[in-house]
Each structure stands twice: as structure tokens, then as C-alpha cells.
Design a protein around this motif. Structure first.
Motif, short mmCIF file in Angstrom:
data_model
loop_
_atom_site.label_atom_id
_atom_site.label_comp_id
_atom_site.label_asym_id
_atom_site.label_seq_id
_atom_site.Cartn_x
_atom_site.Cartn_y
_atom_site.Cartn_z
N ALA A 1 0.72 -1.33 0.15
CA ALA A 1 -0.12 0.07 0.09
C ALA A 1 0.79 1.18 0.11
O ALA A 1 0.59 2.29 -0.72
CB ALA A 1 -1.07 0.04 0.98
N MET A 2 1.84 1.33 0.56
CA MET A 2 2.80 2.38 0.81
C MET A 2 3.37 2.57 -0.35
O MET A 2 4.04 3.65 -0.91
CB MET A 2 3.88 2.32 2.12
N LYS A 3 3.86 1.65 -1.33
CA LYS A 3 4.65 1.84 -2.54
C LYS A 3 3.68 2.41 -3.47
O LYS A 3 4.09 3.18 -4.36
CB LYS A 3 4.98 0.34 -3.18
N GLN A 4 2.34 2.21 -3.31
CA GLN A 4 1.45 2.95 -4.15
C GLN A 4 1.10 4.23 -3.66
O GLN A 4 0.05 5.10 -4.19
CB GLN A 4 0.12 2.12 -4.24
N ARG A 5 1.61 4.64 -2.43
CA ARG A 5 1.26 6.00 -1.84
C ARG A 5 -0.23 6.16 -1.43
O ARG A 5 -0.79 7.09 -1.38
CB ARG A 5 1.82 7.03 -2.78
N ALA A 6 -0.46 5.04 -0.79
CA ALA A 6 -2.07 5.25 -0.24
C ALA A 6 -2.14 5.96 0.81
O ALA A 6 -1.28 6.19 1.43
CB ALA A 6 -2.39 3.52 -0.05
N SER A 7 -3.36 6.44 1.00
CA SER A 7 -3.52 7.18 2.27
C SER A 7 -3.36 6.78 3.44
O SER A 7 -3.25 5.30 3.63
CB SER A 7 -4.99 7.92 2.09
N VAL A 8 -3.37 7.52 4.62
CA VAL A 8 -3.16 7.02 5.93
C VAL A 8 -4.37 5.83 6.08
O VAL A 8 -4.11 4.88 6.76
CB VAL A 8 -3.09 7.91 7.18
N GLU A 9 -5.39 6.20 5.85
CA GLU A 9 -6.75 5.41 5.99
C GLU A 9 -6.73 4.15 5.10
O GLU A 9 -7.06 2.99 5.81
CB GLU A 9 -7.96 6.20 5.72
N GLU A 10 -6.17 4.32 3.92
CA GLU A 10 -6.20 3.24 2.95
C GLU A 10 -4.98 2.06 3.58
O GLU A 10 -5.21 0.89 3.67
CB GLU A 10 -5.77 3.46 1.61
N CYS A 11 -4.06 2.62 4.14
CA CYS A 11 -2.81 1.62 4.72
C CYS A 11 -3.37 1.11 6.21
O CYS A 11 -3.13 -0.06 6.36
CB CYS A 11 -1.73 2.51 5.06
N SER A 12 -4.12 1.88 6.78
CA SER A 12 -4.75 1.51 7.88
C SER A 12 -5.69 0.04 7.55
O SER A 12 -5.73 -1.00 8.02
CB SER A 12 -5.45 2.30 8.58
N GLN A 13 -6.70 0.37 6.54
CA GLN A 13 -7.25 -0.85 6.28
C GLN A 13 -6.69 -1.97 5.54
O GLN A 13 -7.26 -3.06 5.86
CB GLN A 13 -8.38 -0.27 4.95
N ALA A 14 -5.62 -1.65 4.96
CA ALA A 14 -4.74 -2.86 4.49
C ALA A 14 -4.13 -3.63 5.75
O ALA A 14 -4.14 -4.77 5.62
CB ALA A 14 -3.62 -2.44 3.58
N LEU A 15 -3.71 -2.75 6.71
CA LEU A 15 -3.33 -3.57 7.96
C LEU A 15 -4.42 -4.32 8.64
O LEU A 15 -4.19 -5.70 8.95
CB LEU A 15 -2.80 -2.81 8.92
N HIS A 16 -5.68 -3.86 8.71
CA HIS A 16 -6.80 -4.43 9.41
C HIS A 16 -7.44 -5.89 8.73
O HIS A 16 -7.78 -6.62 9.20
CB HIS A 16 -8.11 -3.75 9.52
N ALA A 17 -7.11 -5.51 7.29
CA ALA A 17 -7.64 -6.72 6.63
C ALA A 17 -6.79 -8.02 6.61
O ALA A 17 -7.42 -9.04 6.46
CB ALA A 17 -7.78 -6.27 4.85
#
Length: 224
Positions: free
Chosen positions: A205-221
């Protein structure tokens, strides 16, 4: 002066000395390396005074290779993951000095998180050691992530300085600093290994420069 600037100055002086010695062999005027070196030194000094070394860091970020950029992402993902699972709000991140500059951040990049809990004077004294432990783990998580992925850490000195400053502020004996660092590093390693799937998803997600919210969602998923 920042270590990066000192390194640039040292390299410039070495390059000038070498060019003066080899100049006659290649018919290079001695004025060319002298002027070039003086220009670099002048710009380095100006950058240090006006930008606190940010210009050099941004330039080195731009010129750095893909391996360095991947290492930075893995390092910062360690900070992000530790903060997320330890309940410290992440407010943003930048993976280079240039990204930090575009975002208007005063620093040179990295993960930013809310330090209110650490600095809040109203926090119960009995809670402070637990809060300090959590932040210590977050600061050492970048080094832990690099070590797990690459077998060693090339960054993290600034993280160690932040940890030592917090320990000093909290009144911890200086003799205990290394012990605290090792403890926090071990906690961070265990946390990343426990949530390895989440960590890998966060890196993507961070490689794609996702937002903080999107990164948090990736962690939770990928939380197991």
C-alpha cells in the motif's frame, strides 16, 4: 551541521584533490575542479543555513537507486505498523525528503504520529512507563523491519536519538539507554513477525502511496 552535508563536503574536497593530481594527465585546467568544488561547498553551506540540509537530502533522494527507496519503504512501514497496533494514531507519512517538502512538512520524511499522549502533562504518572514503552517500540520498529527484511539496518540513527531524548525527558538513567533500546527493538521485531501478513500488505500500500486510512485498512484486512 548535518552528517549528510559533512559527507558531501568531504567528498568534494577529495574529488578536488584527485582532479588536481590527475588533471595534467587529462589536460584538465586546475581552475575547473577548484571552481566546481567551491560552488558545491558554497551551496552546501547555504543549504545548511537556510534549509537545515534539506536541499542536499532531497537531491540525494532523487539520485538514490531503487534498492535504497525500497529499503526506506520497508523501514517506514515498520514504524507505521507498530504505531497502528500499539494504538498510536498515524497522522501522515512521506517516503523521501521531496515528498515531505511537497506536503509542507518541516522534517525530511518518515511516518508522523500523534505524540500528545507522550507529552500530555495530565497523564497519570503510573501510566507514563507504559506510554513510553509503546513509543519506544514504535521508534525502533523501522530498524527492526530493515533487519528482518535485509538482515541489517542502514538507517535509524534519528530514531535512536528520538528514543534517547524521550528517555532523558522521562528521567531514565543514561546507563539504561542501551538496555531500553534492545528491549524496544525486540518488541518491535516480535510485533512485525506476529503481523507479517499485515506488514507485507502495508508495504504494498505504501509503495502505491496510499492514504493513511487506506494503509490502516490494509493492515486490518490482513490482521490474523
Amino acid at each position: 551541521m548535518e552528517q549528510t552535508a559533512l559527507n558531501v563536503i568531504a567528498i568534494s574536497i577529495f574529488a578536488m584533490t584527485l582532479s588536481v593530481l590527475l588533471g595534467p594527465l587529462f589536460h584538465i585546467s586546475p581552475f575547473i575542479p577548484a571552481v566546481t568544488t567551491l560552488s558545491v561547498l558554497g551551496l552546501t553551506t547555504l543549504d545548511g543555513l537556510a534549509w537545515n540540509g534539506r536541499g542536499i537530502t532531497i537531491l540525494l533522494d532523487i539520485l538514490s537507486g531503487e534498492q535504497h527507496r525500497q529499503r526506506v519503504i520497508h523501514h517506514e512501514a515498520g514504524h507505521f505498523l507498530a504505531a497502528y497496533f500499539l494504538g498510536i494514531p498515524v497522522t501522515g507519512y512521506a517516503l523521501s525528503g521531496w515528498e515531505a517538502f511537497k506536503q509542507g512538512q518541516p522534517g525530511l520524511g518518515g511516518v508522523m504520529f500523534d505524540t500528545t499522549a507522550l507529552l500530555e502533562k495530565k497523564v497519570n504518572f503510573t501510566e507514563m512507563p507504559l506510554i513510553l514503552d509503546r513509543f519506544s517500540t514504535v521508534w525502533m520498529a523501522g530498524i527492526a523491519a530493515e533487519t528482518l527484511i535485509y538482515g541489517e539496518s542502514k538507517g535509524g540513527e534519528e530514531d535512536r536519538q528520538k528514543l534517547r531524548a524521550a528517555l532523558q525527558w522521562a528521567g531514565v538513567s543514561q546507563n539504561s539507554y542501551q538496555q531500553k533500546e534492545r528491549w524496544a527493538l525486540l518488541q518491535a521485531k516480535n510485533l512485525i513477525e506476529k503481523h507479517r501478513s499485515s506488514y507485507e500488505a502495508l508495504v504494498t500500500a505504501m509503495k502505491q502511496r496510499a492514504s493513511v486510512e487506506e494503509c490502516s485498512q490494509a493492515l486490518h484486512a490482513h490482521w490474523q
